[in-house]
Design a protein around this motif. Sequence first.
Motif, PDB file in Angstrom:
ATOM      1  N   PRO A  49       0.913  -1.246  -0.115  1.00  0.00           N
ATOM      2  CA  PRO A  49       0.064  -0.164   0.035  1.00  0.00           C
ATOM      3  C   PRO A  49       0.767   1.411  -0.127  1.00  0.00           C
ATOM      4  CG  PRO A  49      -0.048  -1.008   2.197  1.00  0.00           C
ATOM      5  CD  PRO A  49       0.637  -1.918   1.256  1.00  0.00           C
ATOM      6  N   ALA A  50       2.093   1.229   0.570  1.00  0.00           N
ATOM      7  CA  ALA A  50       2.682   2.316   0.624  1.00  0.00           C
ATOM      8  C   ALA A  50       3.476   2.653  -0.841  1.00  0.00           C
ATOM      9  CB  ALA A  50       3.950   2.343   1.643  1.00  0.00           C
ATOM     10  N   ARG A  51       3.592   1.676  -1.734  1.00  0.00           N
ATOM     11  CA  ARG A  51       4.003   1.716  -3.099  1.00  0.00           C
ATOM     12  C   ARG A  51       5.459   1.885  -2.768  1.00  0.00           C
ATOM     13  NH1 ARG A  51       1.340  -1.231  -4.857  1.00  0.00           N
ATOM     14  NH2 ARG A  51       1.621  -0.657  -6.958  1.00  0.00           N
ATOM     15  N   ASP A  52       6.135   0.989  -2.044  1.00  0.00           N
ATOM     16  CA  ASP A  52       7.483   1.350  -1.904  1.00  0.00           C
ATOM     17  C   ASP A  52       8.410   0.463  -3.210  1.00  0.00           C
ATOM     18  OD1 ASP A  52       7.526   2.293   0.543  1.00  0.00           O
ATOM     19  OD2 ASP A  52       7.420   0.484   1.512  1.00  0.00           O
ATOM     20  N   PRO A  53       9.551   0.836  -3.488  1.00  0.00           N
ATOM     21  CA  PRO A  53      10.155   0.379  -4.779  1.00  0.00           C
ATOM     22  C   PRO A  53      10.404  -1.178  -4.458  1.00  0.00           C
ATOM     23  CG  PRO A  53      10.954   2.508  -4.483  1.00  0.00           C
ATOM     24  CD  PRO A  53      10.133   2.263  -3.105  1.00  0.00           C
ATOM     25  N   ILE A  54      10.269  -2.137  -5.435  1.00  0.00           N
ATOM     26  CA  ILE A  54      10.544  -3.341  -5.118  1.00  0.00           C
ATOM     27  C   ILE A  54      11.896  -3.642  -6.105  1.00  0.00           C
ATOM     28  CG2 ILE A  54       8.246  -4.275  -5.507  1.00  0.00           C
ATOM     29  CD1 ILE A  54       8.831  -5.134  -7.958  1.00  0.00           C
ATOM     30  N   ASP A  55      12.880  -4.546  -5.520  1.00  0.00           N
ATOM     31  CA  ASP A  55      14.051  -4.956  -5.923  1.00  0.00           C
ATOM     32  C   ASP A  55      13.951  -6.020  -7.393  1.00  0.00           C
ATOM     33  OD1 ASP A  55      16.782  -5.572  -6.494  1.00  0.00           O
ATOM     34  OD2 ASP A  55      16.995  -6.772  -4.590  1.00  0.00           O
ATOM     35  N   PRO A 130      12.023   0.560 -10.056  1.00  0.00           N
ATOM     36  CA  PRO A 130      12.877   1.492  -9.851  1.00  0.00           C
ATOM     37  C   PRO A 130      13.069   1.978 -10.960  1.00  0.00           C
ATOM     38  CG  PRO A 130      13.890  -0.449  -8.905  1.00  0.00           C
ATOM     39  CD  PRO A 130      12.968  -0.935  -9.568  1.00  0.00           C
ATOM     40  N   ASP A 131      13.666   3.241 -11.098  1.00  0.00           N
ATOM     41  CA  ASP A 131      14.178   4.084 -12.362  1.00  0.00           C
ATOM     42  C   ASP A 131      15.384   3.189 -13.148  1.00  0.00           C
ATOM     43  OD1 ASP A 131      12.781   6.023 -11.164  1.00  0.00           O
ATOM     44  OD2 ASP A 131      14.452   7.425 -11.273  1.00  0.00           O
ATOM     45  N   ALA A 132      14.978   3.159 -14.483  1.00  0.00           N
ATOM     46  CA  ALA A 132      16.054   2.612 -15.375  1.00  0.00           C
ATOM     47  C   ALA A 132      16.171   1.074 -14.992  1.00  0.00           C
ATOM     48  CB  ALA A 132      17.302   3.259 -15.394  1.00  0.00           C
TER      49      ALA A 132
END
Length: 233
Positions: A49-55, A130-132
């Motif tokens: 729900p926090a929309r944290d970036p995944i690895d 994540p970006d790129a």
Amino acid sequence: MTDDTPPSAEWRNFYGRIHGKTLRPAQKVYLSEDLASLRPAGVTREDNPARDPIDPAGIFGDDRPIWLEIGFGGGEHLVHMAARYPEIGIVGCEPFVNGVAMLLGKIRQAGVTNLAVHPGDARDLMEVLPDASVAKAFLNYPDPWPKRRHHRRRFVTQDHLRSLARVMQPGAEFRVATDIPDYVRQTLKEVPQAGFDLVGEGGVAWGDWLSTRYEQKALREGRVPHYVTFRRR
């Protein structure tokens, strides 16, 4: 919400229905037995729900290049590319339940192990990548939304394309295949504005292309496929 609702007030789908014909018993088995192990963690709003970036490395367990297919239909192209490029990890996004079930059957048959499946909106995945982090992306025969008032629901609009551009690496390739001339027009207009350069476009498919069932249907009905290639700046 109506078609007159301001863009900021709604989360427009760039796809149509998510359910079709009743699933066959085998397809229900694929969904119950195979999907959980193939879907990336932390993508849905319920899971994150926090929309944290995944690895991205957590999707396949290593740092292999990640490719993305936005709306894989029946999964023919996705499985074909996974088999052709076993060193790549490919994530397919598809909200249509029947298409997901079809893909899972094809994965079993082909025995490919470098696929991940998000059974939902590609925007949910792009939101947490994540970006790129994406090395190549595919948009094959997307929902054309043929009515003019629905053109803003197409994937090739700035909100969607800028999200895609953010997660794509500089120099990454973005391929679009469609049989709808007006979709080609909008693609050629909108995609460069989001940070992509046009590499080529026309009626000749890529060397590793696999014609999908949607393309075969278009050909039977007299529509001409068009293939467009962009590169992320």
